[in-house]
Structures are given as structure tokens and as C-alpha cells.
Design a protein around this motif. Sequence first.
Motif, PDB file in Angstrom:
ATOM      1  N   LEU A 118     -92.433 -42.532  13.288  1.00 25.24           N
ATOM      2  CA  LEU A 118     -93.747 -41.305  14.767  1.00 25.24           C
ATOM      3  C   LEU A 118     -93.075 -40.011  15.792  1.00 25.24           C
ATOM      4  CD1 LEU A 118     -95.131 -44.148  17.157  1.00 25.24           C
ATOM      5  CD2 LEU A 118     -96.162 -42.561  15.336  1.00 25.24           C
ATOM      6  N   ASP A 119     -91.378 -40.259  15.707  1.00 20.44           N
ATOM      7  CA  ASP A 119     -90.548 -39.417  16.373  1.00 20.44           C
ATOM      8  C   ASP A 119     -90.344 -38.014  14.768  1.00 20.44           C
ATOM      9  OD1 ASP A 119     -89.215 -39.112  17.949  1.00 20.44           O
ATOM     10  OD2 ASP A 119     -87.764 -39.351  17.896  1.00 20.44           O
ATOM     11  N   VAL A 120     -90.471 -38.624  13.237  1.00 18.26           N
ATOM     12  CA  VAL A 120     -90.602 -37.640  12.999  1.00 18.26           C
ATOM     13  C   VAL A 120     -91.681 -36.515  12.680  1.00 18.26           C
ATOM     14  CG1 VAL A 120     -90.835 -36.970  10.203  1.00 18.26           C
ATOM     15  CG2 VAL A 120     -88.664 -38.638  11.461  1.00 18.26           C
ATOM     16  N   TYR A 121     -93.147 -36.629  12.819  1.00 18.06           N
ATOM     17  CA  TYR A 121     -93.811 -36.676  12.520  1.00 18.06           C
ATOM     18  C   TYR A 121     -94.311 -35.912  13.922  1.00 18.06           C
ATOM     19  CZ  TYR A 121     -97.222 -39.308   9.547  1.00 18.06           C
ATOM     20  OH  TYR A 121     -97.574 -39.532   8.354  1.00 18.06           O
ATOM     21  N   CYS A 122     -93.733 -36.311  15.345  1.00 20.55           N
ATOM     22  CA  CYS A 122     -93.327 -35.166  16.598  1.00 20.55           C
ATOM     23  C   CYS A 122     -92.953 -34.084  16.733  1.00 20.55           C
ATOM     24  CB  CYS A 122     -93.153 -36.129  18.325  1.00 20.55           C
ATOM     25  SG  CYS A 122     -94.296 -37.677  18.129  1.00 20.55           S
ATOM     26  N   ILE A 123     -91.049 -34.748  16.265  1.00 18.41           N
ATOM     27  CA  ILE A 123     -90.275 -33.263  15.452  1.00 18.41           C
ATOM     28  C   ILE A 123     -90.718 -31.763  15.121  1.00 18.41           C
ATOM     29  CG2 ILE A 123     -88.234 -34.382  17.048  1.00 18.41           C
ATOM     30  CD1 ILE A 123     -87.408 -35.033  14.093  1.00 18.41           C
ATOM     31  N   ASN A 124     -91.632 -32.493  13.621  1.00 17.54           N
ATOM     32  CA  ASN A 124     -92.570 -31.597  13.172  1.00 17.54           C
ATOM     33  C   ASN A 124     -93.318 -31.109  13.925  1.00 17.54           C
ATOM     34  OD1 ASN A 124     -90.295 -31.210  10.302  1.00 17.54           O
ATOM     35  ND2 ASN A 124     -90.189 -33.471  10.925  1.00 17.54           N
ATOM     36  N   GLY A 125     -93.775 -30.967  15.166  1.00 17.97           N
ATOM     37  CA  GLY A 125     -95.006 -30.630  15.114  1.00 17.97           C
ATOM     38  C   GLY A 125     -96.523 -30.897  15.060  1.00 17.97           C
ATOM     39  N   LEU A 126     -96.051 -32.210  14.195  1.00 16.83           N
ATOM     40  CA  LEU A 126     -97.428 -33.218  13.676  1.00 16.83           C
ATOM     41  C   LEU A 126     -98.158 -34.060  14.760  1.00 16.83           C
ATOM     42  CD1 LEU A 126     -96.606 -33.476   9.902  1.00 16.83           C
ATOM     43  CD2 LEU A 126     -98.018 -32.434  10.798  1.00 16.83           C
ATOM     44  N   PRO A 127     -98.122 -33.795  15.993  1.00 16.75           N
ATOM     45  CA  PRO A 127     -98.638 -34.876  17.080  1.00 16.75           C
ATOM     46  C   PRO A 127    -100.135 -35.948  16.458  1.00 16.75           C
ATOM     47  CG  PRO A 127     -99.889 -32.909  17.419  1.00 16.75           C
ATOM     48  CD  PRO A 127     -98.587 -32.478  16.653  1.00 16.75           C
ATOM     49  N   GLN A 128    -101.061 -35.435  15.574  1.00 18.51           N
ATOM     50  CA  GLN A 128    -102.020 -35.714  15.101  1.00 18.51           C
ATOM     51  C   GLN A 128    -101.607 -36.911  14.067  1.00 18.51           C
ATOM     52  OE1 GLN A 128    -105.198 -35.760  16.168  1.00 18.51           O
ATOM     53  NE2 GLN A 128    -104.943 -34.001  17.515  1.00 18.51           N
ATOM     54  N   GLU A 129    -101.247 -36.530  13.576  1.00 19.15           N
ATOM     55  CA  GLU A 129    -100.633 -37.479  12.430  1.00 19.15           C
ATOM     56  C   GLU A 129     -99.685 -38.574  12.604  1.00 19.15           C
ATOM     57  OE1 GLU A 129    -100.527 -34.928  11.814  1.00 19.15           O
ATOM     58  OE2 GLU A 129    -101.095 -34.005   9.453  1.00 19.15           O
ATOM     59  N   ALA A 130     -99.511 -38.883  14.400  1.00 13.93           N
ATOM     60  CA  ALA A 130     -98.382 -39.639  14.855  1.00 13.93           C
ATOM     61  C   ALA A 130    -100.107 -40.449  15.437  1.00 13.93           C
ATOM     62  CB  ALA A 130     -97.430 -39.204  16.136  1.00 13.93           C
ATOM     63  N   ASP A 131    -100.528 -39.786  16.061  1.00  7.16           N
ATOM     64  CA  ASP A 131    -101.306 -40.596  16.396  1.00  7.16           C
ATOM     65  C   ASP A 131    -102.301 -41.502  15.323  1.00  7.16           C
ATOM     66  OD1 ASP A 131    -103.313 -40.599  18.317  1.00  7.16           O
ATOM     67  OD2 ASP A 131    -104.891 -39.699  17.553  1.00  7.16           O
ATOM     68  N   SER A 132    -102.195 -40.329  14.447  1.00  3.57           N
ATOM     69  CA  SER A 132    -102.935 -41.640  12.915  1.00  3.57           C
ATOM     70  C   SER A 132    -102.202 -42.930  12.596  1.00  3.57           C
ATOM     71  CB  SER A 132    -103.825 -41.104  12.140  1.00  3.57           C
ATOM     72  OG  SER A 132    -104.328 -39.974  12.585  1.00  3.57           O
ATOM     73  N   LEU A 133    -100.951 -42.567  12.512  1.00  2.80           N
ATOM     74  CA  LEU A 133    -100.162 -43.574  12.199  1.00  2.80           C
ATOM     75  C   LEU A 133    -100.080 -45.003  13.334  1.00  2.80           C
ATOM     76  CD1 LEU A 133     -97.440 -44.915  11.196  1.00  2.80           C
ATOM     77  CD2 LEU A 133     -96.515 -43.790  11.656  1.00  2.80           C
ATOM     78  N   PHE A 134     -99.667 -44.606  14.856  1.00  2.00           N
ATOM     79  CA  PHE A 134    -100.075 -45.729  16.221  1.00  2.00           C
ATOM     80  C   PHE A 134    -101.188 -46.407  16.229  1.00  2.00           C
ATOM     81  CE2 PHE A 134    -101.850 -45.961  20.655  1.00  2.00           C
ATOM     82  CZ  PHE A 134    -100.189 -46.365  21.079  1.00  2.00           C
ATOM     83  N   ALA A 135    -102.551 -45.507  15.521  1.00  2.00           N
ATOM     84  CA  ALA A 135    -103.554 -46.285  15.289  1.00  2.00           C
ATOM     85  C   ALA A 135    -104.038 -46.892  14.704  1.00  2.00           C
ATOM     86  CB  ALA A 135    -104.838 -45.265  15.620  1.00  2.00           C
ATOM     87  N   ARG A 136    -103.270 -47.372  13.786  1.00  2.00           N
ATOM     88  CA  ARG A 136    -102.958 -47.847  12.420  1.00  2.00           C
ATOM     89  C   ARG A 136    -101.640 -49.069  12.097  1.00  2.00           C
ATOM     90  NH1 ARG A 136    -100.681 -46.989   7.446  1.00  2.00           N
ATOM     91  NH2 ARG A 136     -99.114 -45.073   7.203  1.00  2.00           N
ATOM     92  N   ALA A 137    -100.850 -48.533  13.834  1.00  2.00           N
ATOM     93  CA  ALA A 137     -99.474 -49.719  13.353  1.00  2.00           C
ATOM     94  C   ALA A 137    -100.052 -50.771  13.397  1.00  2.00           C
ATOM     95  CB  ALA A 137     -98.481 -49.319  14.674  1.00  2.00           C
ATOM     96  N   ARG A 138    -100.989 -51.463  14.253  1.00  2.00           N
ATOM     97  CA  ARG A 138    -101.252 -53.038  14.666  1.00  2.00           C
ATOM     98  C   ARG A 138    -102.367 -53.660  13.217  1.00  2.00           C
ATOM     99  NH1 ARG A 138    -101.743 -50.767  19.436  1.00  2.00           N
ATOM    100  NH2 ARG A 138    -101.077 -52.513  21.234  1.00  2.00           N
ATOM    101  N   ARG A 139    -102.388 -53.135  12.564  1.00  2.00           N
ATOM    102  CA  ARG A 139    -103.623 -53.457  11.731  1.00  2.00           C
ATOM    103  C   ARG A 139    -102.338 -53.646   9.973  1.00  2.00           C
ATOM    104  NH1 ARG A 139    -107.011 -48.459  12.044  1.00  2.00           N
ATOM    105  NH2 ARG A 139    -106.001 -47.775   9.930  1.00  2.00           N
ATOM    106  N   VAL A 140    -100.947 -53.623  10.210  1.00  2.00           N
ATOM    107  CA  VAL A 140     -99.990 -53.792   9.278  1.00  2.00           C
ATOM    108  C   VAL A 140     -99.205 -54.746  10.241  1.00  2.00           C
ATOM    109  CG1 VAL A 140    -100.287 -51.182   8.223  1.00  2.00           C
ATOM    110  CG2 VAL A 140     -98.406 -51.465   9.948  1.00  2.00           C
TER     111      VAL A 140
END
Length: 477
Positions: free
Chosen positions: A375-397
Motif C-alpha cells: 500500500l505504501d509503495v502505491y502511495c509514494i508513487n502517487g497511486l492512491p486509487q490502486e492503494a484503495d483497490s488493494l485495501f478493498a480486496r485485502a480481506r478476500r485474501v
Amino acid sequence: MSSLSFSTPPSPSYYYSFPTSSVNLPRVIRISCGSNPTRLNRKKITSERSETQELVRLLTRKISEKEPLVTTLNKYVKLVRTEHCFLLFEELGKHDKWLQCLEVFRWMQRQRWYIADNGVYSKLISVMGKKGQIRLAMWLFSEMRNTGCRPDTSVYNALISAHLHTRNKSNALAKALGYFEKMKGIERCKPNIVTYNILLRAFAQSRNVDQVNSLFKDLDDSVVSPDIYTFNGVMDAYGKNGMIREMETVLARMKSNQVKPDLITYNLLIDSYGKKQQFDKMEQVFKSLLRSKEKPSLPTFNSMILNYGKARLKDKAENVFQNMTDMGYTPSFVTHESLIYMYGFCDCVSKAVELFDGLIESKVPMKVSTLNAMLDVYCINGLPQEADSLFARARRVNIFPDASTYKLLYKAYTKANSKELLDKLLKHMDKDGVIPNKRFFLDALGAIGSSTEKSGSANAGTDSKNPQKFAKTQTET
């Protein structure tokens, strides 16, 4: 890199002398010709120690199953003695159950076999200090003297350590020095190397070089000799603060004292030079490590990978990982997180994603810290939407966020000025029962900027119970 620690106060003598009532050993041991009495004695001690630890594990399990602590102790009253309680203090302390430590202590005092002992008080003071219960630590110190026990060096060491766990570091350091001077005037309480190690590390971490030099001079003038923990602890504190010159001065002193470096010495030097991007020195230390009797550990490689990554030296970082696997080391979750961060720093987000997805597909147990790294890698690279998507699917894995997950996302979404993502995140927090307070917001926004932090701290006092309102003020700031 794993954190370094100094030697702890020596265990009281009773820790190694166990009552025969707790183990089924024959009273007479026949020794045939050729037998080694020392070896048999060692086996007996090992067996008794094992029996003691087994009983403590049983008591801990019973207590964790919600059985009342005193009830449990009363069931095993014929077996439990001081050494069991001592180990029980350690186990309960590890799990923040300091109140139960006091229950065990009170139960001990009611037993016929109990004799007031400095070692028990020293251990309890240490546990209370680590949990920030300084008043209780001081109360135990006072009660110890009221029972007729006379403080010794180990008790004062525990008391100094307890004070150093308080938030007011300047006040704590002043009190620690006060105890140190008091110890010098009491014959049975003379400072030992543990005392010096505790103080040297504390002042090194506070970057008080003058006081460190003063303590070193005091150590020279005393009958106490520095050990490997002395040098490692101070070098580590200096290194973590980027004080390379001071670290190297201590290293030179260590060599002049004929103290040989151990693996911890090599690791802290590698990590310190790496963080300051002094890679020539880092590589030189690594070569010295390979030529020594010591062997690299996973923290050695993890530190080099991460620090090369921060300097955007991807090829060097990948070479370290390749060498590590060629030498037969199995990557740990920290190694994977170091690689993920390395790719993130080197603008290779796709490689980080590939590694993270590979870990998920491999079905290895995933830690939340690995999720946070991605998540931090997404954020430091200016990709907050991708971070949000990963956060949303984290529980599924089967990866579940913790407070640090929410903090890093809150900080990133605030920095990106994304009210939509902040609102979604706060709804997730509300659903998960995570109630943000002033400390949460100050920690989360610590790197945003002084103006935001000031605004946040001003609003947090009134709006921390209303996360949506607080988020709105942050995006408008």
C-alpha cells in the motif's frame, strides 16, 4: 535490521536452584566408573529447568483460558515456588498483564515458603517500568525496603530502566543520573557494566554526546570493563541517528580494548552506512563479515536491499538478493517487504505488484506489514486509487488491516487531497470499530507539513470524535 539490546540484569541465584519437590528425580544417583559427575549434574539441572518451564507454560495456558489466576495458583500450590513465579512474571509481562503480575506477587507473599527477595522486586520493577507504570515501580521499591530487603545493584538497574521508559526523557535522564551517583556511594549498589550500558545507550539515543563521553571516562576510571554490549549499544544508537563520526569513534575504542566485533556489530555498521548511503564503507564491512568467523544473517541482506533501494540502485539490490539465495538463505517476510519497498523506490511498481501477488498465490501466511508495504509503495508513487483497490480486496485474501494500515492510507489520501477516498476509508474504520483519536491524526499527518499538523492538532481536540468532519477540514487545509 533487528533492534539491539544490552545485557539484562543478572538473574537471581534462585533462578537456577530448583526444589526437588517439583520434579520426580531419584534422591541418590549412582555413578559408575568412567562416568562424568559434572555431565550428570548438568543433565539434572537441565531436566529440572525443563520441568519448571513446563509447569509455567501450564499455568499460563490455564490463566489465558479465563480461569481466575489465584484459583489456578491454588490448584498447583504444592508445586509452585519462587522460580515458577519469576518465570510467570516474564510471561505475563510479555502480554501486558502487569496487574496479574501483582496478583501473583500478592499470592506469593501469603505462602509459607516465601522469603522477601531482591530478585523478585527487581523483576517486578522491570515489568512495571516497561509498561509505563512508574508509580507502581516506585511503590515496589519502597515496599521492598519496608520488608527489610536492602537494595542492590540489580534493583537500582531495574529502577533506572523503569524511569527511562517514561515520555519525559529529559526528566528521566536526570533521575537516572541521580540514581547512578547514589549507587556509587553505597558499597552493595556499585554500578556494574549493566548500569553503564543502560545509561550509555539512553544518552546516545538522546544525542547527548558530552554525557556519553563523560560516562565513558567514568567507566575508564572504574573497576568495570566495557563489554561487547556496551560498544554495540552505543554504536547502534549513534548509527540510527546518523552520527557516523561518533559511531566510528566508538568502533575505534572497541578495537583498542581488544573487543572483537560480533554479528550484531557488523549488522549495525552495515545498516548505519547504508542509511547514510556510504556504500563503499558498507560493502567493505560486508566483506570483512564474510572473512570473519561470523556468518551474515537475514537482517544483513534485508538492510542492504532496502538501503540500495532507497538510493535507487536496483541492480545492486537485486544482486544482494541473488547472492543471499545462492548462499542458501530462505527469504523471510521482512526480505519480501524490503524487496517490495526497493522496487517502489526505483519506480518499478509493476515488479513490486508481481512479487506481492506471487506471495498471495503461494499461499504463504501473509502479515499485515507486507500489505502495508505494498500500500505504501502505491502511495509514494502517487497511486492512491490502486492503494484503495488493494485495501478493498485485502480481506478476500485473508489479510486484515491494523491501525498502521489506516494511518498510512489516511496520510496518503490527505496528501493527495482526495476527499472521496478519505470518506471511504473513514467508513471502513467505523465499520471495523476503529475510533480515531487525537494521537491517531497527529501520527497520520506527521509528515504532511507543519501547517497541516497545527491545523490537525487544533481540530483534533474538538473533531476527533467526528472523523468525517475532521477529514473535511484536512482536505480543505
